[in-house]
Design a protein around this motif. Sequence first.
Motif, PDB file in Angstrom:
ATOM      1  N   GLU A 160       2.333   2.444   6.820  1.00 10.59           N
ATOM      2  CA  GLU A 160       3.117   2.069   5.640  1.00 10.59           C
ATOM      3  C   GLU A 160       3.197   0.554   5.465  1.00 10.59           C
ATOM      4  O   GLU A 160       3.397   0.066   4.355  1.00 10.59           O
ATOM      5  CB  GLU A 160       4.528   2.653   5.742  1.00 10.59           C
ATOM      6  N   GLN A 161       3.047  -0.198   6.568  1.00  6.04           N
ATOM      7  CA  GLN A 161       3.174  -1.657   6.504  1.00  6.04           C
ATOM      8  C   GLN A 161       1.819  -2.358   6.416  1.00  6.04           C
ATOM      9  O   GLN A 161       1.743  -3.571   6.521  1.00  6.04           O
ATOM     10  CB  GLN A 161       3.950  -2.154   7.730  1.00  6.04           C
ATOM     11  N   ILE A 162       0.762  -1.561   6.244  1.00  6.25           N
ATOM     12  CA  ILE A 162      -0.582  -2.121   6.091  1.00  6.25           C
ATOM     13  C   ILE A 162      -1.097  -1.797   4.689  1.00  6.25           C
ATOM     14  O   ILE A 162      -1.056  -0.643   4.247  1.00  6.25           O
ATOM     15  CB  ILE A 162      -1.550  -1.538   7.145  1.00  6.25           C
ATOM     16  N   GLY A 163      -1.561  -2.827   3.991  1.00  6.40           N
ATOM     17  CA  GLY A 163      -2.213  -2.613   2.698  1.00  6.40           C
ATOM     18  C   GLY A 163      -3.718  -2.649   2.913  1.00  6.40           C
ATOM     19  O   GLY A 163      -4.275  -3.708   3.225  1.00  6.40           O
ATOM     20  N   LYS A 223       2.311  -2.435  -2.587  1.00  2.49           N
ATOM     21  CA  LYS A 223       3.118  -2.030  -1.434  1.00  2.49           C
ATOM     22  C   LYS A 223       3.827  -3.211  -0.789  1.00  2.49           C
ATOM     23  O   LYS A 223       4.740  -3.018   0.020  1.00  2.49           O
ATOM     24  CB  LYS A 223       2.226  -1.360  -0.368  1.00  2.49           C
ATOM     25  N   GLU A 224       3.380  -4.447  -1.142  1.00  4.20           N
ATOM     26  CA  GLU A 224       3.879  -5.659  -0.495  1.00  4.20           C
ATOM     27  C   GLU A 224       3.798  -5.503   1.028  1.00  4.20           C
ATOM     28  O   GLU A 224       4.808  -5.583   1.749  1.00  4.20           O
ATOM     29  CB  GLU A 224       5.310  -5.969  -0.934  1.00  4.20           C
ATOM     30  N   PRO A 225       2.576  -5.295   1.538  1.00  5.28           N
ATOM     31  CA  PRO A 225       2.414  -4.964   2.960  1.00  5.28           C
ATOM     32  C   PRO A 225       2.609  -6.178   3.864  1.00  5.28           C
ATOM     33  O   PRO A 225       2.484  -7.327   3.434  1.00  5.28           O
ATOM     34  CB  PRO A 225       0.964  -4.466   3.019  1.00  5.28           C
ATOM     35  N   LYS A 226       2.923  -5.882   5.133  1.00  8.59           N
ATOM     36  CA  LYS A 226       3.034  -6.952   6.127  1.00  8.59           C
ATOM     37  C   LYS A 226       1.648  -7.428   6.558  1.00  8.59           C
ATOM     38  O   LYS A 226       1.469  -8.587   6.922  1.00  8.59           O
ATOM     39  CB  LYS A 226       3.816  -6.450   7.356  1.00  8.59           C
ATOM     40  N   ILE A 227       0.678  -6.499   6.566  1.00  7.84           N
ATOM     41  CA  ILE A 227      -0.698  -6.826   6.921  1.00  7.84           C
ATOM     42  C   ILE A 227      -1.587  -6.382   5.766  1.00  7.84           C
ATOM     43  O   ILE A 227      -1.500  -5.233   5.312  1.00  7.84           O
ATOM     44  CB  ILE A 227      -1.137  -6.121   8.222  1.00  7.84           C
ATOM     45  N   LEU A 265      -6.580  -9.852   6.717  1.00  7.37           N
ATOM     46  CA  LEU A 265      -7.909  -9.663   7.300  1.00  7.37           C
ATOM     47  C   LEU A 265      -8.889  -9.431   6.158  1.00  7.37           C
ATOM     48  O   LEU A 265      -8.763  -8.448   5.416  1.00  7.37           O
ATOM     49  CB  LEU A 265      -7.915  -8.473   8.264  1.00  7.37           C
ATOM     50  N   ILE A 266      -9.822 -10.360   5.982  1.00  3.27           N
ATOM     51  CA  ILE A 266     -10.821 -10.244   4.917  1.00  3.27           C
ATOM     52  C   ILE A 266     -12.163  -9.913   5.554  1.00  3.27           C
ATOM     53  O   ILE A 266     -12.666 -10.680   6.389  1.00  3.27           O
ATOM     54  CB  ILE A 266     -10.936 -11.548   4.096  1.00  3.27           C
ATOM     55  N   ILE A 267     -12.715  -8.776   5.181  1.00  5.96           N
ATOM     56  CA  ILE A 267     -14.013  -8.343   5.700  1.00  5.96           C
ATOM     57  C   ILE A 267     -15.014  -8.424   4.556  1.00  5.96           C
ATOM     58  O   ILE A 267     -14.766  -7.914   3.456  1.00  5.96           O
ATOM     59  CB  ILE A 267     -13.932  -6.903   6.241  1.00  5.96           C
ATOM     60  N   SER A 268     -16.126  -9.103   4.791  1.00  7.20           N
ATOM     61  CA  SER A 268     -17.088  -9.277   3.701  1.00  7.20           C
ATOM     62  C   SER A 268     -18.456  -9.623   4.269  1.00  7.20           C
ATOM     63  O   SER A 268     -18.590 -10.061   5.415  1.00  7.20           O
ATOM     64  CB  SER A 268     -16.620 -10.381   2.753  1.00  7.20           C
TER      65      SER A 268
END
Length: 594
Positions: free
Chosen positions: A426-429, A505-509, A541-544
């Motif tokens: 729930e705390q991860i977007g 969601k305004e996630p923490k992560i 965390l940006i994955i690309s």
Amino acid sequence: MRALAATDPYIFRYKWHFLGGVLFVALSTLLAIFPAQIVRYSFDLVGEGIDLYHLFAGTRAQEGVYSLFGRSVLFYGLLIVTMALLRGIFLFFMRQTLIVMSRLIENDQKNEIFQHYQSLPLSFYRRHNTGDLMSRISEDVGRVRMYMGPAIMYFLQLVLLFLLIVPLMLMVNVKLTLYTLLPLPVLSVSIFYVNNLIERKSDEIQRSLAAMTTFVQEAFSGIRVLKSFVREDDSHQQFIRASDNYREKTLSLNFVNSLFFPLILFLIGISTIVTVWVGGQEVIRGTITTGSIAEFLIYVNLLTWPVTALGWTSSLVQRAEASQARINEFMNQKTDIVSRQNISQEIQGDIVFDHVSFTYPDTGIQALRDVSFRIRPGQTLAVIGNTGSGKSTIAALLCRLYDVTAGGIKVDSVDVRDFSLNSLREQIGYVPQDVFLFSDSIRNNINFGLDHPTEERMQQAAHDANVYDNIIRFPEGFDTKLGERGITLSGGQKQRVSIARALVKEPKILILDDSLSAVDTNTENAILNSLQRIMHNRTSLIISHRVSSVKLADEILVLDDGQIVQHGTHEALMQQEDGLYRALYERQLQSEEA
């Protein structure tokens, strides 16, 4: 029947429906048997009444005999009608208990299977195709329902009828009973084999229909590809072949069905002829009366359908057993993604990968090898690398869609395996690489992760994902209905709606897994500028595979074949002339210039 033992808890859950059904089966059976005896009395009364009427011809007693005879026949007639009405009422309640019970069990079983499906890990879905999953929750559950309802109901009827009728028939005449019952086992066995043939052909029809439906769905879903390659005629020919195959199987089933009912009527007719023939001989000998023949004919008709149903229900039980075994196969599979301590706490976003290695359980492919890094609260880490280097695996492990093979992952010094799964996720977007939008409104797609969404949060998320202007241009705005898998939108729009779904969601992560691959450079820069504000003081965390998407990160990891080959800022990595990061950057720069 071992597999069907799994249905026992359902019967216990609806025990009052089951017991009520048994009671109504017994009452309706009794009310079917009693009229047969009344008919025998009525037939004998008619014969005796006619004899007495002629015996007292020309006397005053003849009128009394006629009056008594009329009253008795009327009484018996009203009694038979009353019993028929009562039997109809009990038959209604019989179906309202046993058949309703089977429908309730079907509903419960579907709900439990669906809930269990959702609890299974991603590795389960990689091993099984969607069609197989849907088949078990629809067709297999439907077959089990046929066992829980009609099969049990007709079997109870058959048992009660045999227990009650056969002794009554033997008490009247043993010889006539044996001859009358002789064709019934042949009828049951014949129905069993014919019904199996029908079911087998029905299965072939279902598979043919499923194949044709799948073909049509794929043709319409991929209509752009179909038209661009000018394959309409070829597609039409393939559909004709699939349709012809379905037609042939349907006609084959129709032929068997055409033989099914004449066979039943033929065997029933034999029982009736035998009853009349043997019964007539016994009447001539004086061992039984004509009323007994009428009684036996009613008994034969009462036994015919349950005996016919015995072959049918035997087939139903066989199919239900096979279906329940398939259901049990999945229901017995348990997820290994469970919380060890069920910790629920607010996440700050301190992420540590400690010598993490991971091998996909279904394929045996090792995706990560001894990967270690740390993302401090509020930092943005970018992961870049070639296709197949293990970038997306990092996101999947952090969301705990899989568990590590070796090493450990900690969030705020707590092992992710100790977190409550709901609390962690729930705390991860998470914006996955493979964008999936539901066939629903844009509004509901963006608000998918919220229980109580607000208009302001939704619109702000759309602004941040740089998709707001696109949405309001649609005639229905945020209430625009999307087609299957979001086909209404372009690839870039789908990605941005997916980003908005994570941001609302305004996630923490925040995890962006190659989520800007389908947008142009200008849109990418606009989204990154918005995200830079959003990612401030939020662990990201940006994955690309595109350098342009990761150069704003605080630190960059470069993966190659599941291993970290470089680690540092954009400027530091660019100074390493023989490094993979600089090679990727120059290659993409040349591609953009070209």
